[in-house]
Design a protein around this motif. Structure first.
Motif, mmCIF file in Angstrom:
data_model
loop_
_atom_site.group_PDB
_atom_site.id
_atom_site.type_symbol
_atom_site.label_atom_id
_atom_site.label_comp_id
_atom_site.label_asym_id
_atom_site.label_seq_id
_atom_site.Cartn_x
_atom_site.Cartn_y
_atom_site.Cartn_z
ATOM 1 N N PRO A 68 9.483 0.878 -31.429
ATOM 2 C CA PRO A 68 8.475 2.207 -31.192
ATOM 3 C C PRO A 68 8.216 2.910 -32.396
ATOM 4 O O PRO A 68 9.082 3.038 -33.198
ATOM 5 C CB PRO A 68 8.974 2.830 -30.117
ATOM 6 C CG PRO A 68 10.396 2.680 -30.056
ATOM 7 C CD PRO A 68 10.842 1.224 -30.454
ATOM 8 N N GLY A 69 7.102 3.874 -32.294
ATOM 9 C CA GLY A 69 6.805 4.628 -33.221
ATOM 10 C C GLY A 69 7.980 5.497 -33.959
ATOM 11 O O GLY A 69 7.786 5.716 -35.054
ATOM 12 N N SER A 70 8.750 5.851 -33.257
ATOM 13 C CA SER A 70 10.138 6.726 -33.842
ATOM 14 C C SER A 70 10.689 6.051 -34.795
ATOM 15 O O SER A 70 11.268 6.476 -35.665
ATOM 16 C CB SER A 70 10.759 7.083 -32.653
ATOM 17 O OG SER A 70 10.157 7.794 -31.255
ATOM 18 N N MET A 73 8.723 6.425 -38.001
ATOM 19 C CA MET A 73 9.167 7.328 -38.624
ATOM 20 C C MET A 73 10.420 7.172 -39.380
ATOM 21 O O MET A 73 10.506 7.537 -40.552
ATOM 22 C CB MET A 73 9.323 8.633 -37.555
ATOM 23 C CG MET A 73 9.770 9.730 -37.994
ATOM 24 S SD MET A 73 10.065 10.993 -36.583
ATOM 25 C CE MET A 73 8.366 11.604 -36.164
ATOM 26 N N PHE A 95 6.569 16.516 -33.231
ATOM 27 C CA PHE A 95 7.098 15.585 -34.176
ATOM 28 C C PHE A 95 7.223 16.173 -35.633
ATOM 29 O O PHE A 95 8.319 15.136 -35.887
ATOM 30 C CB PHE A 95 5.798 14.564 -33.970
ATOM 31 C CG PHE A 95 5.595 14.038 -32.694
ATOM 32 C CD1 PHE A 95 6.716 12.771 -32.359
ATOM 33 C CD2 PHE A 95 4.836 14.037 -31.786
ATOM 34 C CE1 PHE A 95 6.682 12.312 -31.013
ATOM 35 C CE2 PHE A 95 4.626 13.715 -30.694
ATOM 36 C CZ PHE A 95 5.796 12.781 -30.225
ATOM 37 N N VAL A 142 2.650 15.654 -39.784
ATOM 38 C CA VAL A 142 1.869 14.818 -38.909
ATOM 39 C C VAL A 142 0.489 15.144 -38.810
ATOM 40 O O VAL A 142 -0.118 15.936 -39.059
ATOM 41 C CB VAL A 142 2.391 15.197 -37.597
ATOM 42 C CG1 VAL A 142 1.857 14.476 -36.286
ATOM 43 C CG2 VAL A 142 4.132 15.375 -37.532
ATOM 44 N N SER A 144 -1.602 13.742 -36.649
ATOM 45 C CA SER A 144 -2.355 13.835 -35.450
ATOM 46 C C SER A 144 -1.034 14.416 -34.614
ATOM 47 O O SER A 144 -0.513 13.456 -33.956
ATOM 48 C CB SER A 144 -2.910 12.598 -34.892
ATOM 49 O OG SER A 144 -2.090 11.540 -35.087
ATOM 50 N N THR A 146 0.382 14.882 -31.487
ATOM 51 C CA THR A 146 0.209 14.725 -30.043
ATOM 52 C C THR A 146 0.685 15.664 -29.105
ATOM 53 O O THR A 146 0.270 15.754 -28.026
ATOM 54 C CB THR A 146 0.891 13.379 -29.838
ATOM 55 O OG1 THR A 146 0.790 12.543 -30.857
ATOM 56 C CG2 THR A 146 0.283 12.778 -28.386
ATOM 57 N N ASP A 171 2.542 11.005 -40.548
ATOM 58 C CA ASP A 171 2.808 10.454 -39.138
ATOM 59 C C ASP A 171 1.455 10.317 -38.413
ATOM 60 O O ASP A 171 0.640 11.295 -38.375
ATOM 61 C CB ASP A 171 3.434 11.423 -38.424
ATOM 62 C CG ASP A 171 3.540 10.684 -36.837
ATOM 63 O OD1 ASP A 171 2.616 10.337 -36.221
ATOM 64 O OD2 ASP A 171 4.780 11.168 -36.288
ATOM 65 N N VAL A 173 0.747 8.190 -35.815
ATOM 66 C CA VAL A 173 1.050 7.420 -34.785
ATOM 67 C C VAL A 173 -0.122 7.567 -33.823
ATOM 68 O O VAL A 173 -0.614 6.490 -33.164
ATOM 69 C CB VAL A 173 2.320 7.821 -33.872
ATOM 70 C CG1 VAL A 173 2.486 7.149 -32.704
ATOM 71 C CG2 VAL A 173 3.465 7.494 -34.677
ATOM 72 N N THR A 174 -0.609 8.969 -33.305
ATOM 73 C CA THR A 174 -1.921 8.894 -32.446
ATOM 74 C C THR A 174 -3.301 8.710 -32.965
ATOM 75 O O THR A 174 -4.312 8.531 -32.549
ATOM 76 C CB THR A 174 -1.569 10.479 -31.977
ATOM 77 O OG1 THR A 174 -0.562 10.176 -30.804
ATOM 78 C CG2 THR A 174 -3.079 10.611 -31.078
ATOM 79 N N GLN A 196 0.835 1.918 -28.763
ATOM 80 C CA GLN A 196 0.653 2.333 -27.615
ATOM 81 C C GLN A 196 -0.124 3.291 -27.646
ATOM 82 O O GLN A 196 -0.443 3.776 -26.289
ATOM 83 C CB GLN A 196 1.797 2.499 -26.744
ATOM 84 C CG GLN A 196 2.443 3.775 -27.014
ATOM 85 C CD GLN A 196 3.416 3.971 -28.146
ATOM 86 O OE1 GLN A 196 3.214 3.418 -29.122
ATOM 87 N NE2 GLN A 196 4.503 4.774 -27.937
ATOM 88 N N LYS A 197 -0.820 3.860 -28.692
ATOM 89 C CA LYS A 197 -1.797 4.974 -28.465
ATOM 90 C C LYS A 197 -3.093 4.409 -28.766
ATOM 91 O O LYS A 197 -3.778 3.658 -27.826
ATOM 92 C CB LYS A 197 -1.461 6.139 -29.398
ATOM 93 C CG LYS A 197 0.235 6.186 -29.309
ATOM 94 C CD LYS A 197 0.664 7.648 -29.014
ATOM 95 C CE LYS A 197 2.089 7.688 -28.749
ATOM 96 N NZ LYS A 197 2.837 9.052 -28.742
HETATM 97 C C1 LIG Z 1 4.042 9.055 -29.784
HETATM 98 C C2 LIG Z 1 4.598 9.500 -30.979
HETATM 99 C C3 LIG Z 1 5.578 9.272 -31.778
HETATM 100 C C4 LIG Z 1 6.466 8.487 -31.370
HETATM 101 O O1 LIG Z 1 6.156 7.044 -30.857
HETATM 102 P P1 LIG Z 1 7.189 6.242 -29.735
HETATM 103 O O2 LIG Z 1 6.526 5.124 -29.728
HETATM 104 O O3 LIG Z 1 7.165 7.163 -28.670
HETATM 105 O O4 LIG Z 1 8.505 6.126 -30.509
HETATM 106 C C5 LIG Z 1 5.661 9.733 -33.229
HETATM 107 N N1 LIG Z 1 4.869 10.704 -33.431
HETATM 108 C C6 LIG Z 1 3.737 11.076 -32.831
HETATM 109 C C7 LIG Z 1 2.585 11.988 -33.457
HETATM 110 C C8 LIG Z 1 3.364 10.611 -31.513
HETATM 111 O O5 LIG Z 1 2.378 10.885 -30.882
#
Ligand SMILES: *Cc1c(COP(=O)(O)O)cnc(C)c1O
Length: 394
Positions: A68-70, A73, A95, A142, A144, A146, A171, A173-174, A196-197
């Motif tokens: 996943p996103g983490s 990172m 984050f 970051v 965005s 979240t 970052d 992710v979002t 998944q975002k």
């Molecule tokens: C959701 C999110 C993450 C982590 O992603 P996961 O898939 O939950 O591990 C990291 N950074 C931001 C800004 C996020 O919104």
């Protein structure tokens, strides 16, 4: 006997996961083939090109990390940071706190640039901190947040990092797929996202991209990357272009079919159109919420269209509202985190879920539930305001 698991149909309007396109789920149900099957390897090459499209980059080192996103990172930090390094971490939400954890676990020192939750990263503070820490080699922030619904100015922050000879980790992710992310144009060195975002895929994959300068730093490391699994020097033996692929780990085959399909959908829509759609639906939702008397946490200039942080009105039981949305309407929204717990709701309009139907359903449901909780509001005004906005924007 334990029964098969059949989840209910929800409308996912929280901070992620967001609704997954049926096309993505259908793609994931296709036959599993070997992770070194030539047909699969050809799909991987397409997937890399599609990710380059989404990130707006020509970076060769662009791939989805199998986690996943983490983990995206963590991939950025463990590959670019070495023990003894000094890393500037900008914190304006959850984050940024995790970035600090990553830096410290790499045996490096995190120098923190703090901004209030709900505010963007202040470029002047970053500049001052870099002047005070000439030893810093990396800046991380970051785009965005979240946890607060704030967007920071990536272009400006990367430019300041480069002026002080630092590489920039972003970052997104979002952000990715929902708002502009210009990896090459903004000269980002390392960027990671989540499936998944705003990409509307299932959770569990982290698209990443690294510039040539970042790749060079990884090749010249003095210490081995402390994570065997996330060491890009090794991962590239499997994901590298052209070169003979060799086994590193078994790719999450069907999950990658899903991401491929999600990106095909993004390409069909056109990424600029996807950004415009997120903005249009946000604006209609905003007008509806404000007509109901609700207020945003973030100033208009720094709001993320895909993540709306809305203040809980005085006297309202915020958890009861979320429970009623879920139980009566099948809608999930998010709660506030950290200092914002109990104070805000986080309403996501991400990817596939960013559409007019969801804006109308959510506004109607919220109006009903808030009315039941005794909030004084005029029935029908929220929907009318959103409809008016759509009419103006079309
Ligand atoms: C959701 C999110 C993450 C982590 O992603 P996961 O898939 O939950 O591990 C990291 N950074 C931001 C800004 C996020 O919104």
């Amino acid at each position: 006997m334990t029964q098969s698991f059949h989840p209910p149909q929800r409308i996912l309007l929280g901070p992620g996961p967001s609704d997954v396109s049926p096309r993505v789920l259908e793609a994931m149900g296709r036959p599993t083939i070997g992770h070194l099957d030539p047909v699969f390897v050809a799909m991987m090459d397409e997937l890399k090109c599609l990710l380059q499209y989404a990130f707006r980059t020509r970076n060769e080192l662009t791939l989805p990390v199998s986690a996943p996103g983490s983990a995206g990172m963590e991939t950025a930090f463990v590959n670019l940071v070495e023990p003894g390094d000094s890393v500037i971490v900008c914190q304006n939400g959850v984050f940024g706190l995790r970035m600090q954890e990553n830096v410290e676990r790499c045996g490096a020192t995190a120098v923190i640039v703090k901004d209030e939750w709900g505010q963007p990263v202040d470029p002047n503070k970053l500049e001052d901190t870099l002047k005070a820490h000439p030893e810093a080699r990396t800046v991380a922030f970051v785009q965005s947040e979240t946890s607060t619904g704030v967007e920071s100015d990536t272009r400006a922050l990367v430019e300041i990092a480069h002026k002080h000879d630092c590489l920039a980790i972003v970052d997104a992710v979002t952000a990715l797929g929902g708002t502009p992310v210009e990896t090459d144009d903004w000269k980002i060195d390392a960027i990671y996202a989540g499936s998944q975002k705003c990409l509307s895929c299932t959770p569990g994959l982290a698209p990443v991209s690294f510039s040539e300068a970042a790749a060079e730093r990884i090749r010249k490391r003095r210490h081995k990357v402390q994570s065997w699994f996330l060491d890009l020097n090794l991962v590239m033996a499997y994901w590298g272009q052209g070169a003979k692929r060799s086994y590193h780990h078994t790719a999450p085959i069907n999950a990658l079919y899903g991401l491929h399909e999600a990106l095909v959908i993004l390409e069909e829509e056109g990424i600029e159109h996807a950004w415009a759609r997120h903005r249009r639906n946000h604006t209609a939702l905003r007008d509806g919420l404000e007509a109901m008397g609700l207020r945003f946490l973030v100033e208009p200039a720094h709001r993320l269209p895909q993540l709306n942080a809305v203040r809980v009105p005085e006297g309202v039981d915020e958890a009861a509202v979320r429970a009623a949305l879920l139980n009566d309407y099948g809608i999930e929204i998010g709660a506030g985190l950290g200092p914002l717990a109990g104070k805000i709701w986080r309403i996501g309009l991400m990817g596939h879920a960013s559409n007019q139907r969801n804006v109308y359903i959510l506004l109607s449901a919220l109006e009903h539930i808030l009315g039941r909780q005794g909030v004084a509001l005029e029935r029908g005004v929220a929907l009318a305001a959103a409809q008016k906005r759509y009419a103006q924007d079309s």
